[in-house]
Design an enzyme around this catalytic site. Sequence first.
Site, PDB file in Angstrom:
ATOM      1  N   CYS A   1       7.559   6.753  -7.140  1.00 28.74           N
ATOM      2  CA  CYS A   1       6.283   7.179  -6.538  1.00 28.74           C
ATOM      3  C   CYS A   1       6.352   8.582  -5.940  1.00 28.74           C
ATOM      4  O   CYS A   1       5.323   9.180  -5.634  1.00 28.74           O
ATOM      5  CB  CYS A   1       5.862   6.197  -5.454  1.00 28.74           C
ATOM      6  SG  CYS A   1       5.606   4.540  -6.087  1.00 28.74           S
TER       7      CYS A   1
ATOM      8  N   HIS B   1       0.718   9.349  -0.575  1.00 28.28           N
ATOM      9  CA  HIS B   1       0.841   8.452  -1.726  1.00 28.28           C
ATOM     10  C   HIS B   1       0.000   7.212  -1.453  1.00 28.28           C
ATOM     11  O   HIS B   1       0.014   6.666  -0.356  1.00 28.28           O
ATOM     12  CB  HIS B   1       2.318   8.090  -1.915  1.00 28.28           C
ATOM     13  CG  HIS B   1       2.522   6.940  -2.840  1.00 28.28           C
ATOM     14  ND1 HIS B   1       1.956   6.907  -4.094  1.00 28.28           N
ATOM     15  CD2 HIS B   1       3.211   5.779  -2.701  1.00 28.28           C
ATOM     16  CE1 HIS B   1       2.298   5.776  -4.687  1.00 28.28           C
ATOM     17  NE2 HIS B   1       3.054   5.073  -3.863  1.00 28.28           N
TER      18      HIS B   1
ATOM     19  N   ASN C   1      -2.157   1.365  -6.655  1.00 24.43           N
ATOM     20  CA  ASN C   1      -0.980   2.241  -6.562  1.00 24.43           C
ATOM     21  C   ASN C   1      -0.635   2.752  -7.962  1.00 24.43           C
ATOM     22  O   ASN C   1      -0.202   1.974  -8.816  1.00 24.43           O
ATOM     23  CB  ASN C   1       0.179   1.433  -5.973  1.00 24.43           C
ATOM     24  CG  ASN C   1       1.452   2.257  -5.798  1.00 24.43           C
ATOM     25  OD1 ASN C   1       1.562   3.371  -6.315  1.00 24.43           O
ATOM     26  ND2 ASN C   1       2.410   1.707  -5.088  1.00 24.43           N
TER      27      ASN C   1
END
Length: 322
Positions: free
Chosen positions: A113, A249, A279
């Site tokens: 990520c 994020h 996500n």
Amino acid sequence: MIYARVAGIGSYLPEKVVTNKDLEKMMDTSDEWIRERTGIKRRHVAADDETTSSLGLEAARRAMDAAGVEPDDIDLIVVGTATPDKVFPSVACMIQRRLGVRGAPAFDVHAACSGFVYGLDLANRYIQTGGAKTALVIGAETLSRITNWEDRGTAVLFGDGAGCVVLQASDEPGILATHIHADGEYEELLHVPAGVSLGYEETRAGRAFIEMNGNAVFKRAVATFDNIARETIRDLDGEIGDIDWFVPHQANMRIIKAAAKRLGMPMERVIATVDEHANTSGASIPLALDQAVRDGRIKRGDTLMFAAFGAGFTWGSTMLKY
Ligand code: ACO
């Protein structure tokens, strides 16, 4: 002083949308549980003929249009991805070919990520040292391909998408500071326990899926967002109030809210798209950024802070003048 300045942004989301209600039909979950625990309402999922490179390519084309640059101008391509189309060549090389860019270095950064902020850190260094003038930094993922759609503990969390920024050398301030970190101690807390060298049995059997200790990841993510943002601000002798927009994020709305609270950032100055995108790992920051630029919240001259956290663990931040 040479700065790496954002000349254009673009993003791409697959057309197919899977809502929480759709997931209710596939597993023992509920729209209410997902929204309460994560803030997620829906996610985009790649079609069978879409891949990480095709998503990234479209985002790159849009970013290049926004920046007014041609393939010949591009002298570096960095892609942050954990879900490449093939073992090799890299997604960056596949995008390079399809854009018609020739000769410029192109490579993937595998930092889960945090891939996009790792990519920004690298491209910034290339530009500052004269190694590149115009760089594409792309975050692109097809997490749906490593999602176990029978595991309600993870399936509800992820989505597909891509975002890209064109960075250009400039005398005017752009990226002010970047920091990236990793700590491999936490390998098993968030991983896909299959792959090339470990053996393909799991992959062939279609079991190369994300496994995660959600609670442990949650706690670590909140503390890390706070620390990494403060590290960057300290480095610039600045303060939280200098930041116009915090673009973290997009893992989970509760993580975002808890991190913003610890930082003392009011939610009105936080960009959150996790409700619409879920996500999307390395794609989440450029997707959120593109949306906030397009809807007029983020304007030229604003000071932005990106912060990411992901498997590895890896984490990093970028502070920049947009
Ligand atoms: N629907 C309904 N119930 C569920 C679901 C679901 N989709 N998933 C889990 N549950 C149940 C569990 O089985 C458990 O039931 P039990 O009490 O009967 O045992 C109950 O809900 C509570 O489970 P917890 O795991 O304790 O729930 P929690 O509040 O911790 O939320 C979550 C889980 C959303 C995964 C949370 O831990 C989280 O967001 N963690 C961060 C993980 C993350 O974002 N990872 C992404 C990668 S890392 C990154 O990008 C930063």
